[in-house]
Design a protein around this motif. Structure first.
Motif, PDB file in Angstrom:
ATOM      1  N   PHE A  16       0.855  -1.186   0.000  1.00 45.20           N
ATOM      2  CA  PHE A  16       0.000   0.000   0.000  1.00 45.20           C
ATOM      3  C   PHE A  16       0.891   1.236   0.000  1.00 45.20           C
ATOM      4  CE2 PHE A  16      -2.694  -3.338   1.550  1.00 45.20           C
ATOM      5  CZ  PHE A  16      -3.968  -3.028   1.075  1.00 45.20           C
ATOM      6  N   GLY A  17       0.908   1.963  -1.139  1.00 47.02           N
ATOM      7  CA  GLY A  17       1.763   3.135  -1.272  1.00 47.02           C
ATOM      8  C   GLY A  17       1.060   4.260  -2.005  1.00 47.02           C
ATOM      9  N   SER A  18       1.791   5.338  -2.255  1.00 47.68           N
ATOM     10  CA  SER A  18       1.210   6.528  -2.878  1.00 47.68           C
ATOM     11  C   SER A  18       0.847   6.279  -4.336  1.00 47.68           C
ATOM     12  CB  SER A  18       2.158   7.713  -2.754  1.00 47.68           C
ATOM     13  OG  SER A  18       3.466   7.365  -3.194  1.00 47.68           O
ATOM     14  N   SER A  19       1.830   5.883  -5.150  1.00 47.68           N
ATOM     15  CA  SER A  19       1.553   5.511  -6.540  1.00 47.68           C
ATOM     16  C   SER A  19       2.768   4.838  -7.146  1.00 47.68           C
ATOM     17  CB  SER A  19       1.183   6.733  -7.390  1.00 47.68           C
ATOM     18  OG  SER A  19       0.910   6.331  -8.737  1.00 47.68           O
ATOM     19  N   LEU A  20       2.504   3.800  -7.890  1.00 49.41           N
ATOM     20  CA  LEU A  20       3.548   3.121  -8.662  1.00 49.41           C
ATOM     21  C   LEU A  20       3.577   3.631 -10.097  1.00 49.41           C
ATOM     22  CD1 LEU A  20       5.637   0.762  -8.364  1.00 49.41           C
ATOM     23  CD2 LEU A  20       3.899  -0.713  -9.394  1.00 49.41           C
ATOM     24  N   VAL A  21       2.430   4.061 -10.611  1.00 46.83           N
ATOM     25  CA  VAL A  21       2.317   4.390 -12.039  1.00 46.83           C
ATOM     26  C   VAL A  21       2.460   5.875 -12.334  1.00 46.83           C
ATOM     27  CG1 VAL A  21       0.897   2.372 -12.496  1.00 46.83           C
ATOM     28  CG2 VAL A  21      -0.214   4.541 -11.928  1.00 46.83           C
TER      29      VAL A  21
END
Length: 379
Positions: A16-21
């Protein structure tokens, strides 16, 4: 990248993180991509959960990658992250990263509460100095109670000061997993006329960085009107700047190599919290090295563990020193420093090496505390 040893089983990791893309207002994107891509190359399966928030989905740098499954959830409906955390209970490892931006307190509590034989939970702090400062200032911060419940705290940097800080909060095990280079993403390219300049900085405008940008970038620009300065990143459009500074706004990840390759030198400026504790090389340090750029960094403790000052990196303690370095810097010396930094980083600081470190930690029993696991100041 090296494949994982066959004796270590493939792990199912929920992250669960801010954004990968999207790297839009998301400086951790390069770090997440490097670590997760390297873990996938070693045979592990990662599902990355990110909220639809801050217009990041409208400013994607990459499509959903083949090396991770991306799940985008509502940035306004709290029921969705709760449901997804419960769904992630079946994973081998569940990660809650700091700075997701929405539902952080909910996710911190929900992931910390997950319990199942064989399940490992990780709080992965990408701004540990700021987190620790916040918690110290507020004895009632709910995060305090969650720290001892996580199996691990991994941090983006910080060295011994951060490890000691988390241990004081009751962390079972705190280990820095430093930034690094993914040589398949950041590499040498030809200069691009769009970014042609003498000195370049790529940094989002943040309250705990702005003063240092003024000191290390804008003040030298005012002192060196004959040189061309280039500023990229979000949020600077209404900032007063000397006339020799050109602002280009958000620079997409695909253009970072060209940005770094097109300047005589590039600047790294740490945020206040990271500069104060040291041992926190930003992603920009390794991006610049991958592109064989000559890097000038503000001074912080521990830089020599990653790059050798004067040979692989130039270090400045204030804006006057930046200006002196730029006045004396020749293209020949800049190229030599860039080549040396690239060679050092490829040898010692790739995400493939960081992934091996993560894998080794997760493969050990909870009570393992050997020196290789807990070394905090050596990458």
């Amino acid at each position: 990248m090296n494949r994982r040893p066959t004796s270590i089983r493939s792990l199912n990791i929920a992250f669960f993180g801010s954004s990968l893309v999207s790297a839009y207002w998301n400086g951790a994107a390069t770090y997440y991509r490097g670590i997760i891509r390297a873990l996938a190359a070693r045979g592990h399966r990662v599902t990355f959960y990110e909220p639809d928030a801050y217009d990041r989905q409208k400013h994607r740098d990459i499509e959903d990658p083949p090396w991770a499954r991306v799940v985008v959830y509502s940035g306004t409906d709290a029921a969705e992250p709760r449901r997804l955390v419960e769904q992630a209970r079946s994973a081998d490892v569940v990660v809650k990263a700091s700075g997701v931006g929405v539902f952080d307190e909910l996710l911190e509590a929900e992931v910390a509460a997950l319990e199942r034989p064989g399940l490992r939970t990780i709080f992965w702090d990408v701004d540990a100095p700021a987190t620790l400062e916040r918690v110290r200032a507020n004895p009632s911060d709910p995060f305090r109670a969650h720290v001892p419940r996580y199996n691990f705290v991994f941090t983006y940097g910080g060295g011994d000061p951060v490890v000691r800080g988390y241990e004081a909060l009751g962390a079972r095990r705190c280990v820095p997993i430093y930034n690094a280079l993914d040589p398949e993403t950041h590499f040498e390219v030809a200069p691009d006329p769009r970014f042609d300049c003498d000195f370049a900085l790529l940094a989002n405008r943040l309250p705990d960085r702005e003063r240092r940008v003024e000191e290390f970038f804008l003040r030298p620009a005012a002192a060196l009107p004959e040189l061309r300065f280039l500023l990229g990143g979000n949020g600077w459009q209404d900032k007063a700047m000397p006339p020799n500074v050109r602002y280009v706004g958000h620079v997409y990840t695909a253009d970072h190599n060209a940005f770094n390759a097109s300047a005589l030198a590039v600047l790294n400026v740490a945020r206040d919290s990271m500069a104060s504790v040291g041992f926190s090389p930003a992603t920009r340090v390794f991006e610049a090295a991958g592109a064989a750029a000559c890097l000038i960094t503000d001074a912080w403790e521990g830089i020599e563990l990653f790059l050798e000052p004067e040979r692989e990196v130039l270090v400045a303690r204030d804006g006057d020193e930046v200006a002196r370095i730029l006045r004396a810097l020749t293209p020949e010396r800049a190229r030599a420093i860039g080549k040396a930094s690239k060679q050092r980083v490829l040898a010692e600081h790739t995400y493939a090496e960081r992934a091996k470190q993560v894998e080794a930690l997760l493969a050990r029993p909870d009570d393992a505390t050997d020196d290789a696991t807990l070394t905090a100041t050596a990458p």
